[in-house]
Design an enzyme around this catalytic site. Sequence first.
Site, PDB file in Angstrom:
ATOM      1  N   ARG A 118       0.813  -1.237   0.000  1.00  0.00           N
ATOM      2  CA  ARG A 118       0.000   0.000   0.000  1.00  0.00           C
ATOM      3  C   ARG A 118       0.841   1.279   0.000  1.00  0.00           C
ATOM      4  NH1 ARG A 118      -3.015  -3.112   3.835  1.00  0.00           N
ATOM      5  NH2 ARG A 118      -4.733  -4.133   2.784  1.00  0.00           N
ATOM      6  N   LYS A 140       2.987  11.502 -10.743  1.00  0.00           N
ATOM      7  CA  LYS A 140       2.071  10.707 -11.561  1.00  0.00           C
ATOM      8  C   LYS A 140       2.791   9.417 -11.927  1.00  0.00           C
ATOM      9  CE  LYS A 140      -0.972  14.012 -13.839  1.00  0.00           C
ATOM     10  NZ  LYS A 140      -1.380  14.584 -15.135  1.00  0.00           N
ATOM     11  N   GLU A 182       8.540  18.463 -24.287  1.00  0.00           N
ATOM     12  CA  GLU A 182       8.002  18.820 -22.966  1.00  0.00           C
ATOM     13  C   GLU A 182       8.612  20.148 -22.478  1.00  0.00           C
ATOM     14  OE1 GLU A 182       5.493  17.156 -21.860  1.00  0.00           O
ATOM     15  OE2 GLU A 182       5.744  14.987 -22.118  1.00  0.00           O
ATOM     16  N   LYS A 224       7.233  23.082 -13.346  1.00  0.00           N
ATOM     17  CA  LYS A 224       6.455  21.896 -12.936  1.00  0.00           C
ATOM     18  C   LYS A 224       6.232  21.899 -11.426  1.00  0.00           C
ATOM     19  CE  LYS A 224       5.038  17.401 -13.651  1.00  0.00           C
ATOM     20  NZ  LYS A 224       5.048  16.218 -14.490  1.00  0.00           N
ATOM     21  N   GLU A 234      -4.437  17.351  -9.794  1.00  0.00           N
ATOM     22  CA  GLU A 234      -5.066  17.802 -11.034  1.00  0.00           C
ATOM     23  C   GLU A 234      -6.558  18.098 -10.902  1.00  0.00           C
ATOM     24  OE1 GLU A 234      -3.285  16.028 -14.596  1.00  0.00           O
ATOM     25  OE2 GLU A 234      -5.260  16.077 -15.503  1.00  0.00           O
ATOM     26  N   ARG A 238      -3.222  21.908 -12.907  1.00  0.00           N
ATOM     27  CA  ARG A 238      -2.309  20.860 -13.394  1.00  0.00           C
ATOM     28  C   ARG A 238      -2.750  20.278 -14.732  1.00  0.00           C
ATOM     29  NH1 ARG A 238       0.906  16.062 -10.134  1.00  0.00           N
ATOM     30  NH2 ARG A 238       2.002  15.334 -11.981  1.00  0.00           N
ATOM     31  N   ASN A 242      -1.090  19.129 -19.538  1.00  0.00           N
ATOM     32  CA  ASN A 242      -1.424  18.176 -20.594  1.00  0.00           C
ATOM     33  C   ASN A 242      -1.544  18.837 -21.957  1.00  0.00           C
ATOM     34  OD1 ASN A 242      -1.834  15.392 -19.530  1.00  0.00           O
ATOM     35  ND2 ASN A 242      -3.035  16.549 -18.051  1.00  0.00           N
ATOM     36  N   HIS A 245      -1.114  16.788 -25.028  1.00  0.00           N
ATOM     37  CA  HIS A 245      -1.106  15.364 -24.653  1.00  0.00           C
ATOM     38  C   HIS A 245      -2.370  14.617 -25.058  1.00  0.00           C
ATOM     39  CE1 HIS A 245       2.443  16.561 -22.519  1.00  0.00           C
ATOM     40  NE2 HIS A 245       2.629  15.357 -22.033  1.00  0.00           N
ATOM     41  N   HIS A 249      -1.332  11.434 -26.792  1.00  0.00           N
ATOM     42  CA  HIS A 249      -1.647  10.091 -26.284  1.00  0.00           C
ATOM     43  C   HIS A 249      -2.444   9.304 -27.326  1.00  0.00           C
ATOM     44  CE1 HIS A 249      -1.209  11.254 -21.735  1.00  0.00           C
ATOM     45  NE2 HIS A 249      -0.057  11.120 -22.343  1.00  0.00           N
ATOM     46  N   HIS A 262       6.957   9.204 -27.092  1.00  0.00           N
ATOM     47  CA  HIS A 262       5.995  10.055 -26.387  1.00  0.00           C
ATOM     48  C   HIS A 262       6.227  11.529 -26.735  1.00  0.00           C
ATOM     49  CE1 HIS A 262       3.387  11.559 -23.215  1.00  0.00           C
ATOM     50  NE2 HIS A 262       4.388  12.294 -22.769  1.00  0.00           N
TER      51      HIS A 262
HETATM   52  P1  NAD Z   1      11.944   6.136 -22.131  1.00  0.00           P
HETATM   53  O1  NAD Z   1      11.829   5.948 -20.700  1.00  0.00           O
HETATM   54  O2  NAD Z   1      11.448   5.055 -23.025  1.00  0.00           O
HETATM   55  O3  NAD Z   1      13.473   6.445 -22.468  1.00  0.00           O
HETATM   56  C1  NAD Z   1      13.824   6.702 -23.793  1.00  0.00           C
HETATM   57  C2  NAD Z   1      14.947   5.758 -24.280  1.00  0.00           C
HETATM   58  O4  NAD Z   1      16.186   6.247 -23.795  1.00  0.00           O
HETATM   59  C3  NAD Z   1      14.823   4.335 -23.804  1.00  0.00           C
HETATM   60  O5  NAD Z   1      15.283   3.465 -24.818  1.00  0.00           O
HETATM   61  C4  NAD Z   1      15.782   4.302 -22.623  1.00  0.00           C
HETATM   62  O6  NAD Z   1      16.261   3.013 -22.323  1.00  0.00           O
HETATM   63  C5  NAD Z   1      16.875   5.198 -23.105  1.00  0.00           C
HETATM   64  N1  NAD Z   1      17.676   5.878 -22.101  1.00  0.00           N
HETATM   65  C6  NAD Z   1      17.262   6.412 -20.940  1.00  0.00           C
HETATM   66  N2  NAD Z   1      18.239   7.119 -20.368  1.00  0.00           N
HETATM   67  C7  NAD Z   1      19.322   6.990 -21.164  1.00  0.00           C
HETATM   68  C8  NAD Z   1      20.634   7.488 -21.118  1.00  0.00           C
HETATM   69  N3  NAD Z   1      21.030   8.334 -20.160  1.00  0.00           N
HETATM   70  N4  NAD Z   1      21.501   7.139 -22.097  1.00  0.00           N
HETATM   71  C9  NAD Z   1      21.078   6.331 -23.112  1.00  0.00           C
HETATM   72  N5  NAD Z   1      19.843   5.853 -23.233  1.00  0.00           N
HETATM   73  C10 NAD Z   1      18.976   6.186 -22.266  1.00  0.00           C
HETATM   74  O7  NAD Z   1      11.190   7.477 -22.599  1.00  0.00           O
HETATM   75  P2  NAD Z   1      11.081   8.934 -21.953  1.00  0.00           P
HETATM   76  O8  NAD Z   1      10.950   9.829 -23.096  1.00  0.00           O
HETATM   77  O9  NAD Z   1      12.120   9.171 -20.951  1.00  0.00           O
HETATM   78  O10 NAD Z   1       9.696   8.867 -21.164  1.00  0.00           O
HETATM   79  C11 NAD Z   1       8.473   8.690 -21.833  1.00  0.00           C
HETATM   80  C12 NAD Z   1       7.451   8.163 -20.860  1.00  0.00           C
HETATM   81  O11 NAD Z   1       7.252   9.108 -19.820  1.00  0.00           O
HETATM   82  C13 NAD Z   1       6.099   7.900 -21.471  1.00  0.00           C
HETATM   83  O12 NAD Z   1       5.622   6.658 -21.063  1.00  0.00           O
HETATM   84  C14 NAD Z   1       5.230   9.010 -20.915  1.00  0.00           C
HETATM   85  O13 NAD Z   1       3.879   8.644 -20.816  1.00  0.00           O
HETATM   86  C15 NAD Z   1       5.863   9.227 -19.565  1.00  0.00           C
HETATM   87  N6  NAD Z   1       5.606  10.542 -18.982  1.00  0.00           N
HETATM   88  C16 NAD Z   1       5.171  10.589 -17.700  1.00  0.00           C
HETATM   89  C17 NAD Z   1       4.961  11.807 -17.096  1.00  0.00           C
HETATM   90  C18 NAD Z   1       4.562  11.856 -15.658  1.00  0.00           C
HETATM   91  O14 NAD Z   1       4.203  12.940 -15.171  1.00  0.00           O
HETATM   92  N7  NAD Z   1       4.625  10.768 -14.931  1.00  0.00           N
HETATM   93  C19 NAD Z   1       5.182  12.996 -17.796  1.00  0.00           C
HETATM   94  C20 NAD Z   1       5.627  12.908 -19.109  1.00  0.00           C
HETATM   95  C21 NAD Z   1       5.851  11.678 -19.700  1.00  0.00           C
HETATM   96  N1  GLY Z   2       2.912  15.498 -17.330  1.00  0.00           N
HETATM   97  C1  GLY Z   2       1.664  16.019 -16.833  1.00  0.00           C
HETATM   98  C2  GLY Z   2       1.620  16.106 -15.359  1.00  0.00           C
HETATM   99  O1  GLY Z   2       2.537  15.722 -14.685  1.00  0.00           O
HETATM  100  O2  GLY Z   2       0.624  16.527 -14.817  1.00  0.00           O
END
Ligand code: NAD
Ligand code: GLY
Length: 372
Positions: A118, A140, A182, A224, A234, A238, A242, A245, A249, A262
């Site tokens: 939990r 998130k 972003e 942020k 949100e 917040r 998006n 997005h 998405h 993404h």
């Molecule tokens: P990702 O996590 O897939 O990383 C991108 C690629 O880079 C992957 O192949 C990874 O293995 C590689 N990588 C990571 N760090 C590296 C490094 N230092 N050197 C070499 N390779 C490296 O993608 P991302 O763009 O980081 O994240 C996208 C995700 O984040 C999506 O799923 C999206 O929905 C999510 N997201 C979440 C929030 C949130 O608020 N939680 C906000 C925006 C995006």
């Molecule tokens: N990436 C959108 C949020 O964190 O609210």
Amino acid sequence: MIRIDVELGARGYPIFIGQGLLADHSLLGRAVKTQQVMLVTNERVGPLYAGAIETAFQDRQLCRVTLPDGEAYKTLDSLSLIMTALLQNRFERGCTVVALGGGVVGDVAGFAAACYQRGVSFVQLPTTLLAQVDSAVGGKTAVNHPLGKNMIGAFHQPVAVVADLATLTTLDEREFRAGLAEVIKYGLLRDREFFDWLESNLDSLLAREVGALTHAVRRSCENKASVVGADEQESGERALLNLGHTFGHAIENVLGYGVWLHGEAVAAGLCMAAQISTLLGNIAPTTHDRIVQLVERAGLPTAAPEAASASALLAAMSVDKKNRGGRIRLVLLDAIGHASLREDYPHAALLEVLQPGAPPSGVATASGPPPA
Ligand code: NAD
Ligand code: GLY
């Protein structure tokens, strides 16, 4: 080293930004306070950076889970791998899950931390530009479902975020550019000065110059942290984070998770949000063009992909967490630096924007180049 605080009372936490922070054992030791540490990474990032973390925690009980790489693995199966590792190693409630990687690892590991017994402590060590400027901050956490992006998740704040800018040197060009979507988003939705700065400094940023990178990550995290501090779950402001997005998405879902990154999908979504804002007369065509030009200079798509039909995108947009009473709500622009959540747009305007590569009437715009 820069420190930015996310002000959330008892759930507040610091974001540390700087060069070489993963080698700073003292900092990592202060960020991760528990004896049991579950390091979650993936098969690409693990070989690069997990060794440094394991060295820092030699005196703790540290276990490592390595997930397969990619958005396609942001799934309940990956969550299950982490749960199994936590249980097999007899991890107690007083443990910490540490996410080392991009947004995918961070979102899945964070969701595991939210669910295990939990809720256990969680630390983010983001290694992509996108994760450092956005996903690691704000709590998130989620996995995808075939029917909808990020549809299964929880709010669960980390206790610390350590963003080591040096990790960005190993990021490939396509992933780095995806993170810029972003970054541009913050300028567009609430920080006009930052947008102007991006227009002037994009080349330095693309060259990954330390000064430019530091400013971009810092300013993004300040924005942020400010939004999350005011509206953690949100209920208002917040939702503006998006911007782009709802379109993005839908693109990810329709093409298949991981086909467009993404950030690439968000970039197209930013331009689509600008396009519908122009159609509604909220922003001038020249403002729209400025936005598209910046996104294009960042090497990112500026329109929906040819492979995604308007009807498929519309269907995917109907599964969005911002929707109310079946109505698709969109974050639209009122100006550069100002956005609002809207549902009072004509359906015809939305349909026009969902056409692949379609520019708004009277506006010259680039179509979205397929990502490499
Ligand atoms: P990702 O996590 O897939 O990383 C991108 C690629 O880079 C992957 O192949 C990874 O293995 C590689 N990588 C990571 N760090 C590296 C490094 N230092 N050197 C070499 N390779 C490296 O993608 P991302 O763009 O980081 O994240 C996208 C995700 O984040 C999506 O799923 C999206 O929905 C999510 N997201 C979440 C929030 C949130 O608020 N939680 C906000 C925006 C995006
Ligand atoms: N990436 C959108 C949020 O964190 O609210």
